[in-house]
Scaffold this active site. Structure first.
Site, mmCIF file in Angstrom:
data_model
loop_
_atom_site.group_PDB
_atom_site.id
_atom_site.type_symbol
_atom_site.label_atom_id
_atom_site.label_comp_id
_atom_site.label_asym_id
_atom_site.label_seq_id
_atom_site.Cartn_x
_atom_site.Cartn_y
_atom_site.Cartn_z
ATOM 1 C CD GLU A 208 -1.058 -0.097 3.761
ATOM 2 O OE1 GLU A 208 -0.807 0.571 4.792
ATOM 3 O OE2 GLU A 208 -1.961 -0.950 3.706
ATOM 4 C CE LYS A 210 6.735 5.234 5.852
ATOM 5 N NZ LYS A 210 6.300 6.593 6.240
ATOM 6 N NE ARG A 215 -0.753 4.388 12.366
ATOM 7 C CZ ARG A 215 0.155 3.472 12.726
ATOM 8 N NH1 ARG A 215 1.439 3.768 12.696
ATOM 9 N NH2 ARG A 215 -0.221 2.263 13.094
ATOM 10 N NE ARG A 230 3.839 8.535 14.324
ATOM 11 C CZ ARG A 230 4.159 7.582 13.448
ATOM 12 N NH1 ARG A 230 4.607 6.424 13.880
ATOM 13 N NH2 ARG A 230 4.053 7.791 12.159
ATOM 14 C CD GLU A 259 0.431 8.006 7.684
ATOM 15 O OE1 GLU A 259 0.637 9.149 7.252
ATOM 16 O OE2 GLU A 259 1.307 7.310 8.234
ATOM 17 C CG PHE A 294 -3.178 1.915 7.238
ATOM 18 C CD1 PHE A 294 -2.991 1.275 8.451
ATOM 19 C CD2 PHE A 294 -2.661 3.193 7.087
ATOM 20 C CE1 PHE A 294 -2.308 1.874 9.490
ATOM 21 C CE2 PHE A 294 -1.972 3.807 8.115
ATOM 22 C CZ PHE A 294 -1.796 3.145 9.322
ATOM 23 N NE ARG A 365 10.390 1.993 15.233
ATOM 24 C CZ ARG A 365 9.706 2.904 14.549
ATOM 25 N NH1 ARG A 365 9.248 2.608 13.346
ATOM 26 N NH2 ARG A 365 9.474 4.100 15.056
ATOM 27 C CE LYS A 371 10.354 2.972 8.752
ATOM 28 N NZ LYS A 371 10.114 4.072 9.714
#
Length: 502
Positions: A208, A210, A215, A230, A259, A294, A365, A371
């Site tokens: 998708e 970025k 956020r 965020r 976002e 998303f 992460r 990403k």
């Protein structure tokens, strides 16, 4: 009864070691000695935070105080929590004077070491979030439970002290009682960088756009809507167009992750600062924000966090089909490359590659979300800045940049840069740094490490000049990231991973 001195001693022991196990053990030992009322404030202090959150005390107020310290430790952690609550409640006419008196009273009851700790924590110098993972592991050890239930409860509560209270009170059953509550923000899932698109395309994935946006997490229960950033800060009143849009969705209750960004007349993203300017606005501005969702974490009474992403995307398609982020599910390598080109041509940063079988896991992460960006960028913490020369004389210019220590220590310096700074940005950062000043010498002003700046760079190289063992190559400032806190900065491991291989 646990004294503040015990917390200070534990904090010092944690700072003195590089061993994550030793840090965890020291914190767990103190947590295991707390009674019920002490767990919440002590956990906050151990994580480098004020009990109950910020108290509206700045460095200017703290630096103006000169209070004789107590000779012997007597302050308890509950005393500190009560004093912070009092500071937080001071309002109205004469509040600056009354706040200074309350601060003086608190510091007058503290020893010299306790004063130093309190000043740093009140001023935000310890509020890095870097200790979060270590404290989670320590809570699990002290409560005799696995780490994962603690991490999940924290994701759902958003409050580490509350999570610690429940873990130490009731163990795994108490932690299992945490659930997603519509209207209470969930800590967001994060992505790790991929070297390139081909390396990220492993397994069955979604690819998708970025976006170069901010956020958001949106909660709706009936007509009641809340919008969070965020960092879980509520911005509902500043984004009425998003509230109206979510109220118009065909559902009763929903939690969406996504976002938002401002677009120009051609549909291209406006500068990031224009999007972020809306978040702090007292009144709506002309730039309308456009949301792109998303993920769907809840829909009409059903929590979806533990379902695979493909199932969550099905729910998103049912609830908000016109507001989904551009994406391709299970694409070929050729289609994924096309999508990356399309995203870049539209003015966005790159693409995200997400494992369609992965659950929603906040705060880590991992490899489930990757990403892919053509430029090398890092989110780093500003540690200090040097006074400029020539046309920059009188402005704080050369930035000292730090990466997050994954083992809970202070940010680790990895380089400097003065490139990419416009006159407007120089004026802004000079004012901000002086408000955050913690000390200085003839050339450098040291600041509270809570400002995150995004830098672009050509790469990194090994270096003995900086504590991180690496140095940034040709780093230049892209922008500051007010949507991120220091806990969201890239780790020193992520910086070292950019070293040339071979």
């Amino acid at each position: 009864m646990v004294l503040l001195a015990d917390v200070v001693a534990t904090s010092a022991a944690v700072a003195a070691t590089r061993s994550r196990n030793a840090k965890t053990s020291a914190i767990a030992d103190l947590l295991s000695r707390l009674d019920g009322a002490e767990v919440n404030p002590a956990t906050a202090l151990l994580a480098g935070e004020l009990p109950g959150g910020r108290a509206g005390v700045g460095w200017s107020a703290l630096s103006a105080l000169d209070v004789e310290p107590a000779s012997e430790p007597a302050l308890t952690v509950t005393d500190v929590a009560a004093a912070v609550d009092e500071l937080r409640s001071i309002r109205g006419s004469g509040s600056a004077r009354r706040r200074a008196d309350a601060l003086g009273d608190l510091l007058g009851r503290a020893t010299a070491r306790e004063q130093e700790f309190l000043v740093r924590i009140l001023g935000g110098e310890l509020r890095q979030g870097a200790l979060e993972g270590v404290v989670i592991e320590a809570v699990a050890a002290a409560a005799g439970v696995p780490t994962e239930p603690v991490r999940r409860a924290f994701m759902l509560s958003g409050q580490l002290p509350v999570t610690a209270e429940e873990a130490l009170r009731g163990g795994e059953p108490a932690l299992a009682a945490f659930h997603l509550r519509v209207g209470r923000p969930v800590r967001p899932m994060l992505a790790s960088p991929a070297d390139d698109l081909d390396s990220a395309l492993s397994g069955d994935v979604s690819v998708e756009y970025k976006l170069d946006g901010a956020r958001i997490q949106v909660h709706r229960d009936g007509d009641e809507v809340h919008v969070y950033t965020r960092t879980l800060r509520e911005i509902t009143s500043a984004v009425p167009e998003l509230v109206d849009l979510v109220r118009g969705l065909d559902c009763r209750s929903i939690v969406l992750d996504g976002e938002t960004l401002a677009l120009d007349d051609s549909g291209r993203p406006r500068p990031f600062q224009e999007t972020m300017g809306r978040f702090g606005a007292q009144n709506p501005r002309e730039e309308l924000l456009h949301p792109y969702f998303f993920d769907c974490l809840h829909l009409d009474g059903a929590d979806l966090l533990d379902l695979p992403l493909r199932r969550r995307l099905d729910a998103l398609e049912r609830a908000a089909p016109r507001h989904r982020i551009p994406a391709a599910l299970s694409p070929t390598a050729e289609r994924a490359a096309e999508l990356l080109d399309e995203a870049l041509a539209a003015g966005h940063e790159g693409v995200m590659v997400k494992d369609l079988d992965s659950p929603y896991a906040a705060g880590r992460r991992g490899r489930a979300w990757r990403k892919v960006k053509p430029e090398h960028t890092l989110d780093l913490v500003v540690l200090a800045a040097e006074w400029g020369h020539g046309r920059r004389r009188g402005r704080l210019s050369n930035l000292h940049l730090g990466a997050r220590d994954p083992d809970g220590g202070p940010p680790i310096m990895v380089g400097k840069t003065f490139k990419g700074l416009t006159d407007e940005l120089l004026a802004w950062q000079t004012a901000e740094f002086l408000r955050r000043e913690t000390g200085r010498d003839a050339h450098t002003v040291h600041v509270v490490p809570d400002l995150v700046v995004e830098v672009e760079l050509d790469g990194v190289q090994t270096s003995t000049r900086y504590p991180g063992g690496v140095a940034l190559r040709f780093a230049r400032v892209l922008r500051y990231r007010p949507d991120k806190d220091a806990a969201s900065a890239d780790t020193v491991e992520a910086v070292r991973a950019m070293l040339p291989r071979g």
